[in-house]
Design a protein around this motif. Structure first.
Motif, PDB file in Angstrom:
ATOM      1  N   LEU A 167      66.358 -31.600   4.462  1.00  0.00           N
ATOM      2  CA  LEU A 167      66.258 -30.211   5.046  1.00  0.00           C
ATOM      3  C   LEU A 167      67.480 -29.565   5.140  1.00  0.00           C
ATOM      4  O   LEU A 167      67.518 -28.479   5.425  1.00  0.00           O
ATOM      5  CB  LEU A 167      65.597 -30.536   6.690  1.00  0.00           C
ATOM      6  CG  LEU A 167      64.358 -31.112   6.469  1.00  0.00           C
ATOM      7  CD1 LEU A 167      64.099 -31.525   7.868  1.00  0.00           C
ATOM      8  CD2 LEU A 167      63.437 -30.570   5.742  1.00  0.00           C
ATOM      9  N   CYS A 181      65.088 -26.591  10.310  1.00  0.00           N
ATOM     10  CA  CYS A 181      64.060 -27.334  11.074  1.00  0.00           C
ATOM     11  C   CYS A 181      64.215 -28.846  11.185  1.00  0.00           C
ATOM     12  O   CYS A 181      63.235 -29.591  11.300  1.00  0.00           O
ATOM     13  CB  CYS A 181      62.806 -27.219   9.906  1.00  0.00           C
ATOM     14  SG  CYS A 181      62.271 -25.566   9.421  1.00  0.00           S
ATOM     15  N   ASP A 220      60.966 -31.210  12.658  1.00  0.00           N
ATOM     16  CA  ASP A 220      60.764 -32.464  11.999  1.00  0.00           C
ATOM     17  C   ASP A 220      60.976 -33.605  12.671  1.00  0.00           C
ATOM     18  O   ASP A 220      60.128 -34.432  12.859  1.00  0.00           O
ATOM     19  CB  ASP A 220      61.584 -32.679  10.693  1.00  0.00           C
ATOM     20  CG  ASP A 220      61.307 -33.808  10.001  1.00  0.00           C
ATOM     21  OD1 ASP A 220      60.163 -34.146   9.612  1.00  0.00           O
ATOM     22  OD2 ASP A 220      62.191 -34.851   9.591  1.00  0.00           O
ATOM     23  N   ASN A 267      61.248 -25.239   3.908  1.00  0.00           N
ATOM     24  CA  ASN A 267      61.377 -26.470   4.914  1.00  0.00           C
ATOM     25  C   ASN A 267      60.119 -26.634   5.879  1.00  0.00           C
ATOM     26  O   ASN A 267      59.554 -27.619   6.085  1.00  0.00           O
ATOM     27  CB  ASN A 267      62.502 -26.613   5.900  1.00  0.00           C
ATOM     28  CG  ASN A 267      63.711 -26.975   5.046  1.00  0.00           C
ATOM     29  OD1 ASN A 267      63.732 -27.443   3.972  1.00  0.00           O
ATOM     30  ND2 ASN A 267      64.848 -26.674   5.741  1.00  0.00           N
TER      31      ASN A 267
END
Length: 309
Positions: free
Chosen positions: A185, A189, A193, A246
């Motif tokens: 990533l 994000c 996540d 992402n």
């Protein structure tokens, strides 16, 4: 005076912080001084193209240089600086930082270089840990205060799905168990996540409403519609490419309507509010396609791993 039990608790939940720099301003460095004394240890990681140790020493004179594979007792001094010499990305830098501190601490605070304490969040978190069973809590999150948010400091707690990284206190044991941040990533994000990963694994993300952090997530612009002012965040077209990549990857990974709404809001802003619309939409389309490609690669990898068994 603290009882023996309370002293043991505060010792076990001594709180260090990790902050990652990338081409910081003098104001960013001064932000560190605002909360440094509240911490047991401050680990400063630098993704910049050139070292900022001289600037940091002006603000925190006792800061010491360390290397990535340090085995030195991190508590010998309070402030530590690690210069990578290149931009490793926020995810990888934070994973390295946790790896350095994890043998000494049970909880680690993450701070952005443009964030400051609005309340003594260290004390708020310590009080929570002292009074609650935290074995299934992956993250303690603050109230993020910025000009586009209606959130306010109050009292009590709230179970949430995820929280922006800055000002959050991460449970080191669960962070490691869940595999840390996804380094693919890179920057955007990672918090979304990790929050979803924690929740899907049966752990909790708790907002402590008395903990407040002054935060600056993107530049704020204002769009006037029929006399109504709409505040919205904006970043560069390149940044929006990474965000769309992402976000759409996470939409597919978690099959999440909530993440899809965040993704769609990016497109609504670009179409209706932004200048340079074509440049934004081109970058966002490329990013979305890359997100789909990564998801398909991941699915293929899982399929092949399963076939090997």
């Amino acid at each position: 005076m603290l009882s023996n039990k309370e002293q043991a608790c505060f010792s076990s939940c001594s709180i260090p912080a990790i902050v990652v720099l990338y081409e910081p301003t003098k104001e960013n460095i001064l932000n560190l001084k605002q909360y440094a004394n509240n911490l047991d240890c401050l680990l400063i990681l630098d993704n910049s193209s050139s070292t900022n140790i001289t600037l940091i020493k002006e603000v925190l004179p006792s800061v010491t240089n360390i290397n990535q594979n340090t085995t030195e007792p991190i508590r010998k001094t309070k402030y530590h600086y690690l210069f990578f010499g290149k931009n490793l990305g926020l995810c990888k830098a934070l994973n390295i930082g946790v790896n350095i501190l994890k043998s000494k601490y049970e909880w680690i605070l993450f701070m952005d270089d443009d964030s400051t304490f609005a309340t003594n969040i260290v004390g708020c978190y310590q009080n929570f840990i002292k009074n609650h069973d935290t074995k299934d809590i992956a993250i303690l999150a603050p109230v993020h205060l910025f000009d586009r948010s209606k959130d306010k400091i109050s009292s009590g707690i709230e179970d949430i799905s995820w929280a922006m990284t800055s000002g959050c206190l991460y449970n080191v044991k669960l962070f490691s168990k869940l595999g840390g941040f996804d380094e693919q990533l890179f920057l955007d994000c990672l918090d979304l996540d990790f929050g979803y990963k924690a929740k899907r694994s049966g752990f909790r993300v708790i907002k402590c409403k008395d903990a407040g952090v002054n935060h600056n997530p993107a530049q704020t612009n204002i769009f006037n519609l029929l006399g109504i002012s709409i505040k919205y965040g904006v970043a560069s077209p390149e940044r929006y490419k990474l965000q769309c990549q992402n976000l759409f990857y996470l939409v597919l990974k978690y099959n999440s309507l909530s993440i899809l709404k965040i993704f769609m809001w990016k497109w609504i802003k670009a179409i209706f509010f932004f200048d340079r619309k074509i440049e934004y939409l081109k970058n966002m389309s490329i990013g979305t396609l890359k997100g789909i490609q990564r998801f398909m690669r991941d699915k293929q990898y899982v399929f092949y791993k399963g076939a090997e068994k």
